[in-house]
Design an enzyme around this catalytic site. Structure first.
Site, PDB file in Angstrom:
ATOM      1  N   HIS A   1       0.835  -1.212   0.000  1.00 49.66           N
ATOM      2  CA  HIS A   1       0.000   0.000   0.000  1.00 49.66           C
ATOM      3  C   HIS A   1       0.863   1.253   0.000  1.00 49.66           C
ATOM      4  CE1 HIS A   1      -3.299   2.745   1.131  1.00 49.66           C
ATOM      5  NE2 HIS A   1      -2.394   3.303   1.932  1.00 49.66           N
ATOM      6  N   GLU A   2       1.873   1.283   0.846  1.00 47.22           N
ATOM      7  CA  GLU A   2       2.742   2.459   0.904  1.00 47.22           C
ATOM      8  C   GLU A   2       3.522   2.618  -0.396  1.00 47.22           C
ATOM      9  OE1 GLU A   2       2.218   4.544   3.065  1.00 47.22           O
ATOM     10  OE2 GLU A   2       1.058   3.291   4.424  1.00 47.22           O
TER      11      GLU A   2
ATOM     12  N   HIS B   1       1.630   4.446  -3.018  1.00 40.69           N
ATOM     13  CA  HIS B   1       1.775   5.908  -3.016  1.00 40.69           C
ATOM     14  C   HIS B   1       3.019   6.329  -3.804  1.00 40.69           C
ATOM     15  CE1 HIS B   1      -1.557   6.614  -0.421  1.00 40.69           C
ATOM     16  NE2 HIS B   1      -1.039   5.991   0.617  1.00 40.69           N
TER      17      HIS B   1
ATOM     18  N   HIS C   1       3.103   8.763  -7.008  1.00 43.20           N
ATOM     19  CA  HIS C   1       4.013   9.903  -7.112  1.00 43.20           C
ATOM     20  C   HIS C   1       4.793   9.857  -8.430  1.00 43.20           C
ATOM     21  CE1 HIS C   1       7.557  12.359  -5.243  1.00 43.20           C
ATOM     22  NE2 HIS C   1       6.751  13.124  -5.938  1.00 43.20           N
TER      23      HIS C   1
END
Length: 229
Positions: free
Chosen positions: A97-98, A101, A105
């Site tokens: 999940h991280e 991100h 980006h």
């Protein structure tokens, strides 16, 4: 029902829902932390970054629980100790999940860019909004008090907007995580469903936060408009 009573009813209801969501989240992550996988959270994160041709983001370990986050400024995926070292479904879900991100980006995902652009405004608003709203409420009944209250409402609206924009950012990161975990062969059908369930539970915390912020904003708006009558 007075505005104050209405506020407390809403506040208590949301606080109860928030507690239930938090307890459910803890329970599911504890459960899925027992489902072993071959890779640790660190290895999952590094592989997902490589698979998405991202080589300028580092994976680091940070202290605490639920402290996992992606920092676009330093380009680091920061994983809590349990996630970083854990080789289980819960750790893999959080790590992926991280990294979702980080992928957002790298792809200049619109909602993430908008949320990042709002950070300075939200930081300023969070610092002053409580004091401005308090002064505005204490001075209600005067034109000056009404103006101050509306300034506070405008600042709080920016905070609310930030929580609303956060929802699609988090949901999209979770979708990317679950899809990649299965495509990469890290999870099978059963463990993919577990990872998805864990991340859905985490997403509910953002939904509750957004609803809480919206309810509070509407309360202040009702307070300001009722003062004009």
């Amino acid at each position: 029902m007075t505005l104050t009573t209405l506020y407390w009813v809403i506040f208590i209801a949301i606080a109860l829902v928030s507690w239930l969501v938090s307890e459910s989240l803890k329970s599911k992550f504890a459960k899925y932390a027992k489902e072993a996988l071959p890779l640790t959270g660190k290895e999952v994160a590094e592989k997902m970054l490589r698979d998405n041709d991202i080589y300028d983001v580092q994976v680091t370990c940070v202290q605490g629980q639920l402290t996992d986050h992606y920092n676009p400024t330093t380009k680091t995926v920061n994983l809590s100790e349990d996630v970083y070292h854990g080789a289980n479904v819960a750790a893999a879900a959080v790590a992926a999940h991280e990294c979702g991100h980080a992928v957002q980006h790298a792809m200049a995902y619109g909602p993430l860019n908008l949320r990042s652009a709002l950070v300075p405004v939200v930081s300023f608003s969070s610092k002053w909004v409580t004091w401005i709203l308090l002064i505005g409420m204490l001075c209600l009944g005067s034109s000056t008090g009404s103006t101050i209250l509306w300034v506070g409402i405008a600042l709080y609206a920016m905070i609310t907007l930030f929580t609303l924009i956060t929802l699609p950012v988090e949901v999209n990161a979770s979708q990317r995580a679950v899809n990649w975990l299965q495509e990469a062969g890290i999870t099978n059908r059963e463990t993919t469903e577990m990872a998805s369930d864990a991340l859905h539970s985490a997403a509910y915390t953002y939904v509750v936060a957004a609803l809480s912020s919206l309810a509070t904003l509407f309360y202040y708006i009702l307070l300001a408009t009722s003062d004009r009558r």
